[in-house]
Scaffold this motif. Sequence first.
Motif, mmCIF file in Angstrom:
data_model
loop_
_atom_site.group_PDB
_atom_site.id
_atom_site.type_symbol
_atom_site.label_atom_id
_atom_site.label_comp_id
_atom_site.label_asym_id
_atom_site.label_seq_id
_atom_site.Cartn_x
_atom_site.Cartn_y
_atom_site.Cartn_z
ATOM 1 N N ALA A 288 3.231 32.979 37.357
ATOM 2 C CA ALA A 288 1.812 33.337 37.216
ATOM 3 C C ALA A 288 1.154 32.616 36.043
ATOM 4 N N TYR A 289 1.941 32.263 35.028
ATOM 5 C CA TYR A 289 1.389 31.643 33.817
ATOM 6 C C TYR A 289 1.533 30.125 33.837
ATOM 7 N N THR A 290 1.779 29.568 35.040
ATOM 8 C CA THR A 290 1.987 28.131 35.187
ATOM 9 C C THR A 290 1.045 27.552 36.237
ATOM 10 N N CYS A 291 1.130 26.237 36.437
ATOM 11 C CA CYS A 291 0.307 25.572 37.445
ATOM 12 C C CYS A 291 0.722 25.961 38.866
ATOM 13 N N ASP A 292 1.893 26.577 39.010
ATOM 14 C CA ASP A 292 2.344 27.032 40.325
ATOM 15 C C ASP A 292 1.822 28.428 40.659
ATOM 16 N N PRO B 187 -0.206 33.843 29.065
ATOM 17 C CA PRO B 187 0.653 35.031 29.109
ATOM 18 C C PRO B 187 0.189 36.083 28.110
ATOM 19 N N PRO B 188 0.498 37.353 28.385
ATOM 20 C CA PRO B 188 0.183 38.394 27.403
ATOM 21 C C PRO B 188 1.100 38.230 26.191
ATOM 22 N N LEU B 189 0.538 38.416 25.013
ATOM 23 C CA LEU B 189 1.315 38.260 23.784
ATOM 24 C C LEU B 189 1.141 39.486 22.900
ATOM 25 N N ARG C 105 -3.831 25.842 29.498
ATOM 26 C CA ARG C 105 -3.359 25.189 30.728
ATOM 27 C C ARG C 105 -1.849 25.376 30.714
ATOM 28 N N GLY C 106 -1.320 26.003 31.725
ATOM 29 C CA GLY C 106 0.075 26.405 31.734
ATOM 30 C C GLY C 106 1.072 25.300 31.998
ATOM 31 N N GLY D 106 9.460 29.930 25.712
ATOM 32 C CA GLY D 106 9.673 30.192 27.122
ATOM 33 C C GLY D 106 10.092 28.893 27.791
ATOM 34 N N THR D 107 10.691 28.987 28.962
ATOM 35 C CA THR D 107 11.084 27.788 29.697
ATOM 36 C C THR D 107 10.446 27.830 31.077
ATOM 37 N N TYR D 108 10.373 26.661 31.717
ATOM 38 C CA TYR D 108 9.867 26.614 33.080
ATOM 39 C C TYR D 108 10.307 25.318 33.748
ATOM 40 N N ALA D 109 10.742 25.434 34.995
ATOM 41 C CA ALA D 109 11.091 24.269 35.811
ATOM 42 C C ALA D 109 10.426 24.454 37.166
ATOM 43 N N ARG D 110 9.873 23.365 37.699
ATOM 44 C CA ARG D 110 9.256 23.423 39.029
ATOM 45 C C ARG D 110 10.314 23.083 40.057
ATOM 46 N N ARG D 111 10.413 23.909 41.078
ATOM 47 C CA ARG D 111 11.459 23.713 42.089
ATOM 48 C C ARG D 111 10.931 22.964 43.292
#
Length: 162
Positions: A35-39, A45-47, A110-111, A157-162
């Motif tokens: 939800a907090y990314t371009c996907d 994100p809430p902080l 921009r996430g 935080g981490t993020y990978a696009r699948r």
Amino acid sequence: GTTSTTSSFSTTATLARGFHLTSPAFGSGAEMPAAYTCDGSDVSPPLQISGVPPGTSELVLVMRDPDAPSGSFVHWALAGIAPTTTSLPAGGVPGLVAPGRNSFGTLGYRGPCPPRGAAAHHYVLTLSALLTPSGLRSGFSADQLSSAATGIATLIGTYARR
């Protein structure tokens, strides 16, 4: 206190004990929800902020991706956050803050949006507690932050696009 120099800022800070930046959406070192990314909705994100050092006049938040192909990529920068602020809601910012320019060339959040198939990128949110007002205005660059910080809190935080 411990003296530490960070690569994100041209400042030396005495780190305050008990100064924390957390999110109810993800733990430190964990994957950020889509939800907090371009996907997803691409909202911030809430902080939650706790233990702001006494004498703080302003908080400044910067989110960078040090794993970006172009080097340190700014996804979000906010200046002028009141030291009494204890939370930032998802997709929202408190009134009277100055949004900085991100590396996409726009203001605000921009996430994460790493290349598909790449290893997970790390997103480092750094909250600086400043002793004196930064003087930063809307559209500022994260690299303009030069005020001495009395404390620095980080969340990764981490993020990978699948």
